[in-house]
Design a protein around this motif. Structure first.
Motif, PDB file in Angstrom:
ATOM      1  N   VAL A  87       0.826  -1.220   0.000  1.00  0.00           N
ATOM      2  CA  VAL A  87       0.000   0.000   0.000  1.00  0.00           C
ATOM      3  C   VAL A  87       0.855   1.264   0.000  1.00  0.00           C
ATOM      4  CG1 VAL A  87      -1.718   1.332   1.269  1.00  0.00           C
ATOM      5  CG2 VAL A  87      -2.030  -1.138   0.977  1.00  0.00           C
ATOM      6  N   PRO A  88       1.881   1.384   0.867  1.00  0.00           N
ATOM      7  CA  PRO A  88       2.713   2.598   0.796  1.00  0.00           C
ATOM      8  C   PRO A  88       3.402   2.774  -0.552  1.00  0.00           C
ATOM      9  CG  PRO A  88       3.083   1.438   2.855  1.00  0.00           C
ATOM     10  CD  PRO A  88       2.284   0.517   1.982  1.00  0.00           C
ATOM     11  N   THR A  91       0.807   3.955  -3.075  1.00  0.00           N
ATOM     12  CA  THR A  91       0.462   5.357  -2.790  1.00  0.00           C
ATOM     13  C   THR A  91       1.556   6.297  -3.290  1.00  0.00           C
ATOM     14  OG1 THR A  91      -0.727   4.620  -0.803  1.00  0.00           O
ATOM     15  CG2 THR A  91      -0.223   6.969  -0.971  1.00  0.00           C
ATOM     16  N   ALA A  94       1.357   6.529  -6.972  1.00  0.00           N
ATOM     17  CA  ALA A  94       0.211   7.362  -7.377  1.00  0.00           C
ATOM     18  C   ALA A  94       0.569   8.841  -7.329  1.00  0.00           C
ATOM     19  CB  ALA A  94      -0.974   7.076  -6.463  1.00  0.00           C
ATOM     20  N   ARG A  95       1.451   9.203  -6.413  1.00  0.00           N
ATOM     21  CA  ARG A  95       1.893  10.602  -6.330  1.00  0.00           C
ATOM     22  C   ARG A  95       2.916  10.940  -7.402  1.00  0.00           C
ATOM     23  NH1 ARG A  95       2.154   9.592  -0.599  1.00  0.00           N
ATOM     24  NH2 ARG A  95       4.411   9.222  -0.868  1.00  0.00           N
ATOM     25  N   PRO A 189      -3.986  10.143  -4.911  1.00  0.00           N
ATOM     26  CA  PRO A 189      -3.249   9.161  -4.111  1.00  0.00           C
ATOM     27  C   PRO A 189      -4.062   8.610  -2.947  1.00  0.00           C
ATOM     28  CG  PRO A 189      -1.843  11.018  -4.638  1.00  0.00           C
ATOM     29  CD  PRO A 189      -3.235  11.408  -5.062  1.00  0.00           C
ATOM     30  N   SER A 190      -4.893   9.443  -2.328  1.00  0.00           N
ATOM     31  CA  SER A 190      -5.678   8.955  -1.184  1.00  0.00           C
ATOM     32  C   SER A 190      -6.700   7.913  -1.626  1.00  0.00           C
ATOM     33  CB  SER A 190      -6.375  10.123  -0.481  1.00  0.00           C
ATOM     34  OG  SER A 190      -7.271  10.782  -1.363  1.00  0.00           O
ATOM     35  N   ALA A 192      -6.363   5.990  -4.296  1.00  0.00           N
ATOM     36  CA  ALA A 192      -5.578   4.812  -4.669  1.00  0.00           C
ATOM     37  C   ALA A 192      -5.168   4.034  -3.419  1.00  0.00           C
ATOM     38  CB  ALA A 192      -4.351   5.227  -5.464  1.00  0.00           C
ATOM     39  N   GLU A 193      -4.772   4.750  -2.379  1.00  0.00           N
ATOM     40  CA  GLU A 193      -4.385   4.096  -1.132  1.00  0.00           C
ATOM     41  C   GLU A 193      -5.558   3.304  -0.552  1.00  0.00           C
ATOM     42  OE1 GLU A 193      -2.464   5.210   3.238  1.00  0.00           O
ATOM     43  OE2 GLU A 193      -3.344   6.783   1.984  1.00  0.00           O
ATOM     44  N   ARG A 194      -6.726   3.905  -0.544  1.00  0.00           N
ATOM     45  CA  ARG A 194      -7.911   3.255   0.010  1.00  0.00           C
ATOM     46  C   ARG A 194      -8.272   2.006  -0.792  1.00  0.00           C
ATOM     47  NH1 ARG A 194     -10.857   7.172  -0.504  1.00  0.00           N
ATOM     48  NH2 ARG A 194     -12.158   6.606  -2.287  1.00  0.00           N
ATOM     49  N   ARG A 197      -5.709  -0.830  -0.224  1.00  0.00           N
ATOM     50  CA  ARG A 197      -5.884  -1.479   1.082  1.00  0.00           C
ATOM     51  C   ARG A 197      -7.109  -2.391   1.078  1.00  0.00           C
ATOM     52  NH1 ARG A 197      -3.211  -0.455   5.320  1.00  0.00           N
ATOM     53  NH2 ARG A 197      -2.510   1.572   4.534  1.00  0.00           N
TER      54      ARG A 197
END
Length: 203
Positions: A87-88, A91, A94-95, A189-190, A192-194, A197
């Motif tokens: 996940v990190p 993320t 994605a940035r 990015p947020s 994508a992170e969600r 996960r």
């Protein structure tokens, strides 16, 4: 030629693990499996040693190899580990990468959907692994790639007391790849992170 046969046997073993042809707790001998697939015992032993390195089987002296099934707790712990690593990284990508970058992964996501729709657990396992490998590839971290692929392979082992996943369950998982790509392509990015996960842990 020998490596080619070994690779074919390895693919067949993984297919049998995915579709229930090899069951957790059961012991299988190399000669027994060699007869099943019409090959010599040598390539079977080599393929089994590869599965041993992945934690899918263990050697039983003078008998063969036992399939090491996962417990639900094992599966949850593997998912937690994968999420902690992947996940990190997703993320950060994605940035750092332009939203258009992710279109190249659509064929891999589509291949997973096709395999899932056919209920082909073995083909889906390979397509799923390929998608996640290429998803993390731009990070350029070879150790991350090696560790996450090992965890991914380990998580594909059969679960004790649970039948192989059917087409509906595989398809639900496969469609999450497309949803993750949509999140990455959105430039958020947020989001994508969600999505990453949720895909890896189910929550």
């Amino acid at each position: 030629m020998r490596h080619c046969v070994r690779d074919q046997v390895l693919a067949a073993l993984r297919g049998a693990l995915a579709d229930g042809g090899l069951r957790p707790g059961e012991v299988y001998s190399a000669p027994q499996l060699a007869v099943r697939w019409g090959v010599s015992a040598g390539p079977v032993r080599e393929a089994m040693h590869q599965l041993m390195s992945e934690g899918t089987v263990e050697a039983v002296p003078n008998r063969g190899f036992r399939v090491c099934g996962l417990t639900p707790r094992d599966l949850a712990e593997l998912a937690e580990l994968r999420a902690a690593l992947e996940v990190p990284a997703i993320t950060a990508l994605a940035r750092d990468l332009p939203p258009g970058h992710w279109a190249a992964l659509r064929p891999l996501a589509d291949a997973a959907v096709t395999a899932a729709g056919l209920g082909d657990g073995a083909a889906y396992a390979e397509a799923d692994l390929a998608f996640h490998r290429e998803l993390l590839a731009p990070a350029g971290n070879r150790q991350l790639s090696a560790v996450t692929q090992h965890l991914h392979r380990r998580s594909q082992a059969p679960v004790i007391g649970r039948p192989p996943r059917g087409a509906a369950e595989l398809l639900a998982d496969a469609l999450e790849h497309g949803a993750l790509l949509d999140a990455l392509a959105s430039g958020s990015p947020s989001r994508a992170e969600r999505m990453a996960r949720e895909h890896l842990t189910g929550c």
